[in-house]
Design a protein around this motif. Structure first.
Motif, short mmCIF file in Angstrom:
data_model
loop_
_atom_site.label_atom_id
_atom_site.label_comp_id
_atom_site.label_asym_id
_atom_site.label_seq_id
_atom_site.Cartn_x
_atom_site.Cartn_y
_atom_site.Cartn_z
N SER A 22 33.39 -64.86 -11.52
CA SER A 22 32.35 -64.19 -11.26
C SER A 22 31.58 -64.19 -9.32
O SER A 22 32.13 -64.96 -8.98
N PRO A 23 31.76 -62.57 -9.26
CA PRO A 23 31.96 -62.43 -7.71
C PRO A 23 30.30 -63.55 -7.88
O PRO A 23 29.50 -62.96 -7.01
N GLU A 24 29.10 -63.38 -9.16
CA GLU A 24 28.26 -63.56 -8.32
C GLU A 24 27.62 -65.67 -9.21
O GLU A 24 28.33 -65.88 -10.12
N LEU A 25 26.65 -65.99 -8.43
CA LEU A 25 25.96 -66.90 -9.01
C LEU A 25 25.69 -67.12 -10.32
O LEU A 25 24.09 -66.21 -10.06
N PRO A 26 25.03 -68.47 -10.93
CA PRO A 26 24.16 -67.81 -12.40
C PRO A 26 22.99 -68.14 -11.38
O PRO A 26 23.05 -68.95 -10.10
N GLU A 27 21.41 -68.30 -11.72
CA GLU A 27 20.64 -68.56 -11.38
C GLU A 27 20.04 -69.56 -10.87
O GLU A 27 19.30 -69.68 -10.14
N ASP A 28 21.00 -70.33 -11.89
CA ASP A 28 20.28 -72.01 -12.38
C ASP A 28 21.55 -72.90 -11.41
O ASP A 28 21.25 -73.80 -11.42
N PHE A 29 22.55 -71.87 -10.97
CA PHE A 29 23.97 -73.01 -10.05
C PHE A 29 23.10 -73.24 -9.08
O PHE A 29 21.67 -73.51 -8.53
N VAL A 30 23.28 -75.01 -8.83
CA VAL A 30 23.12 -75.58 -7.30
C VAL A 30 24.29 -76.83 -7.34
O VAL A 30 24.96 -77.07 -7.70
N CYS A 31 23.83 -76.72 -5.75
CA CYS A 31 25.49 -77.12 -4.80
C CYS A 31 25.37 -78.30 -5.49
O CYS A 31 24.30 -79.34 -5.74
N GLU A 32 26.01 -78.97 -6.22
CA GLU A 32 26.08 -80.81 -6.57
C GLU A 32 25.83 -82.02 -5.71
O GLU A 32 25.67 -83.04 -5.77
N VAL A 33 25.93 -81.58 -3.86
CA VAL A 33 25.97 -82.56 -3.30
C VAL A 33 24.81 -82.56 -2.55
O VAL A 33 23.59 -83.88 -2.63
N CYS A 34 24.38 -81.15 -2.45
CA CYS A 34 23.01 -81.26 -1.97
C CYS A 34 21.64 -80.76 -2.53
O CYS A 34 20.82 -80.86 -2.50
N GLY A 35 21.98 -80.38 -3.97
CA GLY A 35 20.95 -79.68 -5.08
C GLY A 35 19.94 -78.18 -4.40
O GLY A 35 19.12 -78.19 -5.34
N VAL A 36 20.49 -77.88 -3.62
CA VAL A 36 19.86 -76.08 -3.19
C VAL A 36 20.73 -75.33 -4.18
O VAL A 36 21.56 -75.98 -5.49
N GLY A 37 19.71 -74.10 -4.48
CA GLY A 37 20.62 -73.16 -5.44
C GLY A 37 21.20 -72.22 -4.33
O GLY A 37 21.22 -72.15 -3.36
#
Ligand SMILES: [Zn+2]
Length: 47
Positions: A23-38
């Motif tokens: 998908s060309p957009e990330l879901p709103e609740d997506f977080v980086c698996e490494v540093c945890g940013v949105g």
């Protein structure tokens, strides 16, 4: 013919972690698996 699935690569601008999505957009609740940013902190990688 025309059935090739497009993938998008997103890169965390904080830590550089990359995530592939169909998908060309990330879901709103997506977080980086490494540093945890949105998703706001991710950029779409153009290749
Ligand atoms: Zn990160």
């Amino acid at each position: 013919m025309g059935s090739e699935k497009e993938t998008y690569t997103f890169r965390c601008t904080v830590c550089g972690w990359e995530y592939e999505s169909d998908s060309p957009e990330l879901p709103e609740d997506f977080v980086c698996e490494v540093c945890g940013v949105g998703p706001d902190m991710f950029e779409l990688v153009e290749e």
